[in-house]
Write an enzyme that holds these catalytic residues in place. Structure first.
Site, PDB file in Angstrom:
ATOM      1  CD  GLN A  64     -12.966  -2.064  -0.511  1.00  0.00           C
ATOM      2  OE1 GLN A  64     -12.133  -1.876   0.360  1.00  0.00           O
ATOM      3  NE2 GLN A  64     -14.140  -2.651  -0.270  1.00  0.00           N
TER       4      GLN A  64
ATOM      5  NE  ARG B 140      -3.836   0.710   1.962  1.00  0.00           N
ATOM      6  CZ  ARG B 140      -5.053   0.796   2.508  1.00  0.00           C
ATOM      7  NH1 ARG B 140      -5.245   1.519   3.596  1.00  0.00           N
ATOM      8  NH2 ARG B 140      -6.078   0.171   1.974  1.00  0.00           N
TER       9      ARG B 140
ATOM     10  CG  ASP C  52     -13.671   6.269  -1.256  1.00  0.00           C
ATOM     11  OD1 ASP C  52     -13.620   6.019  -0.032  1.00  0.00           O
ATOM     12  OD2 ASP C  52     -12.646   6.366  -1.967  1.00  0.00           O
TER      13      ASP C  52
ATOM     14  CG  HIS D 197      -8.405  -0.178  -2.747  1.00  0.00           C
ATOM     15  ND1 HIS D 197      -7.568  -1.215  -2.374  1.00  0.00           N
ATOM     16  CD2 HIS D 197      -9.073   0.207  -1.611  1.00  0.00           C
ATOM     17  CE1 HIS D 197      -7.723  -1.443  -1.075  1.00  0.00           C
ATOM     18  NE2 HIS D 197      -8.611  -0.613  -0.592  1.00  0.00           N
TER      19      HIS D 197
ATOM     20  NE  ARG E  21     -10.100  -5.297   0.700  1.00  0.00           N
ATOM     21  CZ  ARG E  21      -9.316  -4.280   1.122  1.00  0.00           C
ATOM     22  NH1 ARG E  21      -9.867  -3.225   1.701  1.00  0.00           N
ATOM     23  NH2 ARG E  21      -8.013  -4.297   0.916  1.00  0.00           N
TER      24      ARG E  21
ATOM     25  CB  CYS F 170     -14.146   0.990  -0.050  1.00  0.00           C
ATOM     26  SG  CYS F 170     -13.583   2.696   0.067  1.00  0.00           S
TER      27      CYS F 170
HETATM   28  N1   CP Z   1     -11.197  -0.155   2.513  1.00  0.00           N
HETATM   29  C1   CP Z   1      -9.915  -0.168   2.952  1.00  0.00           C
HETATM   30  O1   CP Z   1      -8.973  -0.383   2.191  1.00  0.00           O
HETATM   31  O2   CP Z   1      -9.804   0.070   4.277  1.00  0.00           O
HETATM   32  P1   CP Z   1      -8.441   0.350   5.070  1.00  0.00           P
HETATM   33  O3   CP Z   1      -7.912   1.665   4.570  1.00  0.00           O
HETATM   34  O4   CP Z   1      -8.834   0.385   6.508  1.00  0.00           O
HETATM   35  O5   CP Z   1      -7.480  -0.754   4.777  1.00  0.00           O
HETATM   36  N1  NVA Z   2     -10.085   6.727  -1.558  1.00  0.00           N
HETATM   37  C1  NVA Z   2      -9.711   6.271  -0.251  1.00  0.00           C
HETATM   38  C2  NVA Z   2      -9.928   4.805  -0.109  1.00  0.00           C
HETATM   39  C3  NVA Z   2      -9.646   4.240   1.247  1.00  0.00           C
HETATM   40  C4  NVA Z   2      -9.842   2.761   1.326  1.00  0.00           C
HETATM   41  C5  NVA Z   2      -8.260   6.611   0.006  1.00  0.00           C
HETATM   42  O1  NVA Z   2      -7.432   6.459  -0.909  1.00  0.00           O
HETATM   43  O2  NVA Z   2      -7.943   7.054   1.111  1.00  0.00           O
END
Ligand code: CP
Ligand code: NVA
Length: 314
Positions: free
Chosen positions: A139, A109, A231, A136, A299, A271
């Site tokens: 997700q 990430r 989101d 993502h 997930r 998400c």
């Molecule tokens: N939806 C998601 O990726 O959540 P986190 O940021 O908590 O991992």
């Molecule tokens: N768009 C959000 C998604 C989090 C799971 C971000 O990138 O923070």
């Protein structure tokens, strides 16, 4: 020998998968989920190790990858925040080539998609994007699994995403193109998705009998939709713009009035993490049609399937 076409591959975005491979991940996830619930606890990745590198905060992704690796029989090596693999400025090349001496897959990430791509370039083992600024995919897989569980199919359904044209918007465009869905986005003009991603998805969508429509308002996007998603308006990295964004997204909140425009029996999905009272109201988050916690649980199942397929273990 393993004949699965995903063995040894990377998943940096959903379009790294063919429509058939996308379907294979979902079917594998459904089977592994049912098996686990039935008490069949196989460990197809026994003896393997998986690095999970988190350069942004996480609840769901970290938990589901760590527990998922454990359930597959693999050792999860979690490196996060200030102690992540890249925190001391070592090059991506050196970091990846050292790490791959120890682990059989890398989950990352981070911010730039180019960094995930660079890790994948150096790693001979599978690399999974666990969220970048652009995509993502994990997700997306979990959300697709959740929709299939509740609606029985993906093909032909209308998915409406309301809000920021961000990594999740890109991921839903890709999901729809792979699965033959009608994707509608409702985004403020200054927060539209990346035109290159839209163009790539439009090309694939037209071959799959799917469609993409982009509106500058929420009501048109949601009209008659089978699934409504949103989101956060302030993604990780955008925190300094929070107050300005609240003004820019005015009129894009998913509330009961907007949901009333969707089809009978429409689902609400997010998400998470959600900013209740900003992009979505409590009324919608806690409604019977909201499947947000199924989505979060999936997930785990989607990523177990993805890991075991990429690692050539199933
Ligand atoms: N939806 C998601 O990726 O959540 P986190 O940021 O908590 O991992
Ligand atoms: N768009 C959000 C998604 C989090 C799971 C971000 O990138 O923070």
């Amino acid at each position: 020998m393993n004949a699965n076409s995903l063995a040894g591959r990377d998943c940096l975005r959903l379009l790294d998968l063919t429509p058939e491979e996308f379907e294979l991940v979902l079917q594998t996830a459904a089977k592994q989920k049912a098996d686990w619930a039935a008490g069949i606890h196989e460990a197809p990745c026994a003896g393997k190790a998986i690095a999970i590198i988190m350069e942004k905060p996480s609840l769901r992704t970290r938990s589901s990858f760590e527990i998922g690796a454990y359930r597959l029989g693999a050792h999860p090596l979690v490196m996060s925040d200030d102690h992540s693999a890249f925190s001391r400025g070592e090059t991506v090349q050196d970091t990846t080539l050292v790490l791959e001496r120890f682990v059989d897959a890398i989950v990352l990430r981070t911010f730039e998609q180019s960094k995930v791509a660079e890790v994948a370039k150096w790693s001979k083992n599978p690399v999974i994007n666990a969220l970048s600024d652009d995509f993502h995919p994990c997700q997306g897989l979990a959300d697709a699994l959740t929709i299939v569980e509740h609606k029985g199919t993906l093909k032909g359904l209308t998915l409406a995403y309301v809000g920021d044209g961000n990594n999740m918007a890109h991921t839903y465009l890709e999901m729809g193109a792979l699965a033959g869905m009608h994707v509608r986005l409702g985004c403020p003009a200054i927060h539209m998705p990346d035109a290159r991603v839209v163009a790539e998805c439009e090309q694939l969508a037209s071959q799959a009998g799917a469609s993409i429509e982009i509106f500058e308002n929420a009501a048109q996007a949601v009209a008659g939709a089978d699934i409504v998603l949103t989101d956060t308006w302030t993604s990780m990295g955008d925190e300094d713009e929070h107050d300005q964004r609240l003004a820019e997204f005015e009129g894009f909140q998913v509330n009961g009035e907007l949901m009333a425009r969707a089809a009978q029996g429409a689902l609400f999905m997010h998400c998470l993490p959600a900013h209740r009272g900003e992009e979505v109201t409590d009324e919608v988050m806690d409604a019977p049609y909201s499947v947000i916690y199924d989505e979060a649980e999936n997930r785990l199942h989607a990523q177990k399937a993805l890991l075991s397929l990429l690692m050539g273990a199933v």
